[in-house]
Scaffold this active site. Sequence first.
Site, PDB file in Angstrom:
ATOM      1  CD  GLU A  18      -2.700  -1.449   2.437  1.00 53.26           C
ATOM      2  OE1 GLU A  18      -2.683  -0.573   3.311  1.00 53.26           O
ATOM      3  OE2 GLU A  18      -3.380  -2.494   2.535  1.00 53.26           O
ATOM      4  CD  GLU A  70      -4.518  -8.282   1.633  1.00 51.98           C
ATOM      5  OE1 GLU A  70      -5.395  -7.566   2.139  1.00 51.98           O
ATOM      6  OE2 GLU A  70      -3.306  -8.009   1.722  1.00 51.98           O
TER       7      GLU A  70
HETATM    8  O1  G3I Z   1      -6.112 -10.262  18.473  1.00 49.27           O
HETATM    9  C1  G3I Z   1      -6.609  -9.060  19.081  1.00 49.27           C
HETATM   10  C2  G3I Z   1      -7.470  -9.379  20.268  1.00 49.27           C
HETATM   11  O2  G3I Z   1      -6.663 -10.001  21.243  1.00 49.27           O
HETATM   12  C3  G3I Z   1      -8.080  -8.080  20.810  1.00 49.27           C
HETATM   13  O3  G3I Z   1      -8.953  -8.385  21.840  1.00 49.27           O
HETATM   14  C4  G3I Z   1      -8.851  -7.372  19.698  1.00 49.27           C
HETATM   15  C5  G3I Z   1      -9.419  -6.029  20.163  1.00 49.27           C
HETATM   16  O4  G3I Z   1      -9.356  -5.061  19.166  1.00 49.27           O
HETATM   17  O5  G3I Z   1      -7.968  -7.132  18.620  1.00 49.27           O
HETATM   18  C6  G3I Z   1      -7.431  -8.316  18.056  1.00 49.27           C
HETATM   19  O6  G3I Z   1      -6.596  -7.953  16.998  1.00 49.27           O
HETATM   20  C7  G3I Z   1      -7.217  -7.511  15.819  1.00 49.27           C
HETATM   21  C8  G3I Z   1      -6.775  -8.433  14.694  1.00 49.27           C
HETATM   22  O7  G3I Z   1      -7.242  -7.928  13.484  1.00 49.27           O
HETATM   23  C9  G3I Z   1      -7.252  -9.869  14.865  1.00 49.27           C
HETATM   24  O8  G3I Z   1      -8.637  -9.922  14.767  1.00 49.27           O
HETATM   25  C10 G3I Z   1      -6.744  -6.099  15.563  1.00 49.27           C
HETATM   26  O9  G3I Z   1      -7.277  -5.225  16.536  1.00 49.27           O
HETATM   27  C11 G3I Z   1      -7.184  -5.661  14.198  1.00 49.27           C
HETATM   28  O10 G3I Z   1      -6.595  -4.389  13.889  1.00 49.27           O
HETATM   29  C12 G3I Z   1      -6.708  -6.660  13.167  1.00 49.27           C
HETATM   30  O11 G3I Z   1      -7.188  -6.292  11.911  1.00 49.27           O
HETATM   31  C13 G3I Z   1      -6.501  -6.833  10.806  1.00 49.27           C
HETATM   32  C14 G3I Z   1      -6.087  -5.687   9.900  1.00 49.27           C
HETATM   33  O12 G3I Z   1      -5.526  -6.196   8.702  1.00 49.27           O
HETATM   34  C15 G3I Z   1      -5.061  -4.792  10.537  1.00 49.27           C
HETATM   35  O13 G3I Z   1      -3.861  -5.472  10.702  1.00 49.27           O
HETATM   36  C16 G3I Z   1      -7.430  -7.786  10.095  1.00 49.27           C
HETATM   37  O14 G3I Z   1      -7.643  -8.941  10.899  1.00 49.27           O
HETATM   38  C17 G3I Z   1      -6.808  -8.208   8.764  1.00 49.27           C
HETATM   39  O15 G3I Z   1      -7.744  -8.941   8.017  1.00 49.27           O
HETATM   40  C18 G3I Z   1      -6.416  -6.980   7.966  1.00 49.27           C
HETATM   41  O16 G3I Z   1      -5.774  -7.383   6.775  1.00 49.27           O
HETATM   42  C19 G3I Z   1      -5.318  -6.328   5.919  1.00 49.27           C
HETATM   43  C20 G3I Z   1      -4.082  -6.804   5.212  1.00 49.27           C
HETATM   44  O17 G3I Z   1      -3.107  -7.159   6.165  1.00 49.27           O
HETATM   45  C21 G3I Z   1      -3.536  -5.738   4.253  1.00 49.27           C
HETATM   46  N1  G3I Z   1      -4.557  -5.317   3.328  1.00 49.27           N
HETATM   47  C22 G3I Z   1      -5.781  -4.846   3.932  1.00 49.27           C
HETATM   48  C23 G3I Z   1      -6.368  -5.936   4.855  1.00 49.27           C
HETATM   49  C24 G3I Z   1      -7.653  -5.464   5.445  1.00 49.27           C
HETATM   50  O18 G3I Z   1      -7.423  -4.341   6.247  1.00 49.27           O
END
Ligand code: G3I
Length: 390
Positions: free
Chosen positions: A175, A280
Amino acid sequence: MSWLNVVRIIQKLKQRDMKKSQFLPLTLALLILATASCKKTTPELKEVFKNDFLIGTAMNSYQVHGRDPLAKPFIIKNFNSITAENEMKWERIHPAPGVYSFAKADSIAEFAQKNNLVLIGHVLVWHSQTPDWVFRDSVGNTLSRDALLARMKDHIFTVVGHFKGKVKGWDVVNEAIDDNGAMRKSLWYQIIGEDYIQKAFEYAHEADPDAELYYNDYNNEQKVKRDGVIPIIKSLQQNGARIDAVGIQGHWHLDEPDLNELDESLSAYAALGVKIVITEMEVNVLPTPPEVYGADIQQQAKYLEELNPYKNGCPDSVQTQLANRYSDLFTIFMKHKKDITRVTFWGIHDGYSWKNGWPIVGRTNYPLLFDRNYQPKPAFWSVIKTAKGE
Ligand code: G3I
């Protein structure tokens, strides 16, 4: 033969007052037939596309640790590639200076190795999910260009080196282009300058000369962003860096992207001499505020009941729209299959999709091919038909 038909036939046989010695073998034969035809009628995704491209899924540590006992066998059955959804991101794998935390990513890598799944590394350099300390010295001042390059090199060498021989290819930079097609003014860009991308690719190649290297982005099938990504690829090529493929994330909608634009973009990237990976993929079915047509996790919108219309189930009409949309998208993939090497879905079934929580927390979305009970949806069948050219 479906299970429903078997039950109906057995009921009829019972009504006929058949002798037990005839009834039992007949019932057994019917059950065997139904089981065999069930196996036949639910094809495995990876098998269907085995001559076309890899079929991948995002995987998380919840699944790899077996907390959902159905997840692992399902992944092995349907996919031949996995990407760690979160566990290789900087904030997870390198949470503090000098602290690397490989355990969760290692268990995903081990699962991939044991089951012959192609493992994709996601992601090395990104503006998001990168802790603030990365850009600062011990007293909180912004790092110099050289110091940040040294930190980037250490991270890439350590992470890529750790997974050497286990990861087939890395999303090296994620990105880097903004929605208007210009370079994103991330801290990487501000501190190092435009060549941070070149450096990241060079370090990654040095750390594992055998690994494939990808540039990954969302909305880059749209012309505005494509016009920003193409110069990056050309510049990497002209400056002698290894770049194997451009990753199109594919966080799509029922009405976006425009199919002609997607088609044109695949041709435009292929013309550069790189492969294309859909990294993705999912198709959102919920109403989306126009300002969040993308995948930038920082953007959030407010929950409103009318923006969560299918919380009690996905209506047939929407299932049909989704099936048609997937069919259109896979028709284009099949047209470009000589240039596409992998299509990865961002999650194994609807219940695991990040789209239930973004851009609005607490909605019920249906963006993938399998429902929350691991059952194939009409979209699954339309993808299979498209693969067979039906
Ligand atoms: O695991 C913690 C949990 O312990 C906690 O209680 C909870 C509270 O917020 O958060 C959990 O972590 C979250 C994690 O996903 C697992 O569910 C994070 O907050 C959350 O920010 C994270 O989001 C991920 C996001 O990227 C940011 O990294 C999404 O799962 C993931 O699908 C998404 O993937 C991205 C790609 O890497 C790049 N392209 C875009 C795509 C969508 O945003």
